[in-house]
Design a protein around this motif. Structure first.
Motif, mmCIF file in Angstrom:
data_model
loop_
_atom_site.group_PDB
_atom_site.id
_atom_site.type_symbol
_atom_site.label_atom_id
_atom_site.label_comp_id
_atom_site.label_asym_id
_atom_site.label_seq_id
_atom_site.Cartn_x
_atom_site.Cartn_y
_atom_site.Cartn_z
ATOM 1 N N ASP A 62 55.499 41.449 66.113
ATOM 2 C CA ASP A 62 54.797 42.549 65.469
ATOM 3 C C ASP A 62 54.940 42.470 63.952
ATOM 4 O O ASP A 62 55.337 41.443 63.400
ATOM 5 N N GLN A 63 54.652 43.550 63.280
ATOM 6 C CA GLN A 63 54.683 43.574 61.817
ATOM 7 C C GLN A 63 56.071 43.338 61.236
ATOM 8 O O GLN A 63 56.209 43.036 60.050
ATOM 9 N N ASP A 64 57.110 43.449 62.074
ATOM 10 C CA ASP A 64 58.458 43.190 61.575
ATOM 11 C C ASP A 64 58.611 41.763 61.069
ATOM 12 O O ASP A 64 59.493 41.468 60.260
ATOM 13 N N PHE A 65 57.756 40.867 61.565
ATOM 14 C CA PHE A 65 57.875 39.472 61.159
ATOM 15 C C PHE A 65 57.528 39.273 59.685
ATOM 16 O O PHE A 65 57.919 38.269 59.088
ATOM 17 N N SER A 66 56.806 40.224 59.111
ATOM 18 C CA SER A 66 56.448 40.097 57.690
ATOM 19 C C SER A 66 57.686 40.010 56.804
ATOM 20 O O SER A 66 57.662 39.396 55.735
ATOM 21 N N SER A 67 58.796 40.605 57.265
ATOM 22 C CA SER A 67 60.033 40.546 56.480
ATOM 23 C C SER A 67 60.592 39.125 56.454
ATOM 24 O O SER A 67 61.171 38.691 55.457
ATOM 25 N N ILE A 68 60.408 38.395 57.551
ATOM 26 C CA ILE A 68 60.827 36.989 57.589
ATOM 27 C C ILE A 68 59.980 36.167 56.622
ATOM 28 O O ILE A 68 60.489 35.307 55.895
ATOM 29 N N ILE A 69 58.686 36.420 56.615
ATOM 30 C CA ILE A 69 57.786 35.697 55.721
ATOM 31 C C ILE A 69 58.195 35.908 54.261
ATOM 32 O O ILE A 69 58.234 34.967 53.470
ATOM 33 N N LYS A 70 58.519 37.148 53.912
ATOM 34 C CA LYS A 70 58.934 37.451 52.541
ATOM 35 C C LYS A 70 60.195 36.687 52.167
ATOM 36 O O LYS A 70 60.320 36.171 51.057
ATOM 37 N N ILE A 71 61.149 36.639 53.095
ATOM 38 C CA ILE A 71 62.400 35.919 52.833
ATOM 39 C C ILE A 71 62.135 34.432 52.589
ATOM 40 O O ILE A 71 62.623 33.846 51.621
ATOM 41 N N LEU A 72 61.355 33.825 53.474
ATOM 42 C CA LEU A 72 61.097 32.391 53.362
ATOM 43 C C LEU A 72 60.320 32.043 52.099
ATOM 44 O O LEU A 72 60.630 31.076 51.410
ATOM 45 N N LYS A 73 59.299 32.843 51.781
ATOM 46 C CA LYS A 73 58.473 32.543 50.619
ATOM 47 C C LYS A 73 59.157 32.895 49.300
ATOM 48 O O LYS A 73 58.712 32.471 48.241
ATOM 49 N N SER A 74 60.256 33.650 49.378
ATOM 50 C CA SER A 74 61.011 33.960 48.166
ATOM 51 C C SER A 74 61.977 32.836 47.800
ATOM 52 O O SER A 74 62.630 32.875 46.769
ATOM 53 N N GLY A 75 62.063 31.835 48.677
ATOM 54 C CA GLY A 75 62.951 30.712 48.425
ATOM 55 C C GLY A 75 64.288 30.836 49.124
ATOM 56 O O GLY A 75 65.143 29.953 49.020
ATOM 57 N N LYS A 76 64.472 31.929 49.868
ATOM 58 C CA LYS A 76 65.712 32.130 50.601
ATOM 59 C C LYS A 76 65.496 31.779 52.070
ATOM 60 O O LYS A 76 64.374 31.652 52.533
ATOM 61 N N THR A 77 66.607 31.610 52.800
ATOM 62 C CA THR A 77 66.506 31.342 54.228
ATOM 63 C C THR A 77 67.595 32.097 54.972
ATOM 64 O O THR A 77 68.594 32.496 54.387
ATOM 65 N N THR A 78 67.382 32.277 56.253
ATOM 66 C CA THR A 78 68.412 32.895 57.090
ATOM 67 C C THR A 78 69.345 31.802 57.600
ATOM 68 O O THR A 78 69.036 30.609 57.531
#
Length: 201
Positions: A62-78
C-alpha cells in the motif's frame, strides 16, 4: 506454494521476452510475482553505476511503501537492503519487526517473512528484489532457488536491454558521422568543381 511460484516465474519469463523497457519490465515482474499468489508482495529497486537507487517498482504494497522509496532515493538504505547487496545468496528475514530495524514496513507485515537477493549479471549488480512469503516457508531451499532463478532472469533481461540501448546509441552516432562525412565530401566536391571550372561552370 512452489507451483504457484513456478507459474509466477513463467509469467515473468514471458514478460522478459516481450518487454524491452526497463521500468515497465520491473513493474510488470513485480505484478506477475504476486498475481498467482506465489508471493504476497514484491518490490525491485534499481541502482546506477554509482550505487544510487534510481528506480523502484512494487506490487502488493500500500501507500506505506512510499516511505521506503524516499529512503532509497535519499541515498540511505535499510539494514536488510545492505545485507542483501553484500551477499550473492538469498537473504531471509523471519521476523521483520525485530530483524529489520529502521524499515518503515517492518511492523506492518509481521506475519510474513521476507526474502531478498541482489540482481546480478556478469558481476554487475543492477539492484535487488524483495518478496514476502509465509514464515513457515522462509527457510525452504527450493524457495530460495526459485527466487534466485527469477532474479537471475530479470538481471539478464536488464543486461540485454542495456546492451540494446548502447547498440542503438552507437548506430545513431555512426549515422550522424556518416551524414557529416557525406556533407563534407559534397562540399569539397563542389569546391573542387568551382575551382576548376569557375562559378559559372
Amino acid at each position: 506454494h512452489l507451483n504457484l511460484v513456478l507459474q509466477a516465474i513463467r509469467n515473468v519469463d514471458h514478460l522478459i521476452v516481450t518487454e524491452k523497457d526497463r521500468d515497465r519490465l520491473i513493474k510488470g515482474a513485480c505484478e506477475n510475482l504476486i498475481e498467482t499468489r506465489g508471493y504476497n508482495y514484491a518490490w525491485i529497486a534499481m541502482m546506477d553505476k554509482s550505487g544510487n537507487f534510481i528506480t523502484v517498482a512494487s506490487a502488493g504494497l500500500d501507500q506505506d511503501f512510499s516511505s521506503i522509496i524516499k529512503i532509497l532515493k535519499s541515498g540511505k538504505t535499510t539494514e536488510c537492503v545492505n545485507n542483501a547487496l553484500k551477499k550473492p545468496e538469498v537473504v531471509i528475514i523471519e521476523n521483520p519487526a525485530s530483524e529489520c530495524k529502521g524499515c518503515p514496513l517492518a511492523k506492518k507485515y509481521t506475519k510474513m517473512g521476507r526474502m531478498s537477493i541482489r540482481l546480478e549479471y556478469e558481476e554487475k549488480i543492477y539492484g535487488l528484489i524483495t518478496v514476502s512469503i509465509p514464515v513457515e516457508l522462509i527457510k525452504d531451499k527450493d524457495e530460495h532457488n526459485l527466487l534466485k532463478e527469477v532474479a537471475d532472469d530479470i538481471a539478464y533481461a536488464i543486461h540485454g536491454i542495456e546492451v540494446e540501448k548502447r547498440r542503438k546509441q552507437v548506430e545513431e552516432k555512426i549515422k550522424i558521422s556518416e551524414e557529416k562525412y557525406r556533407t563534407l565530401t559534397e562540399n569539397l566536391n563542389v569546391g573542387v568543381y568551382r575551382n576548376k571550372y569557375g562559378s559559372k561552370g
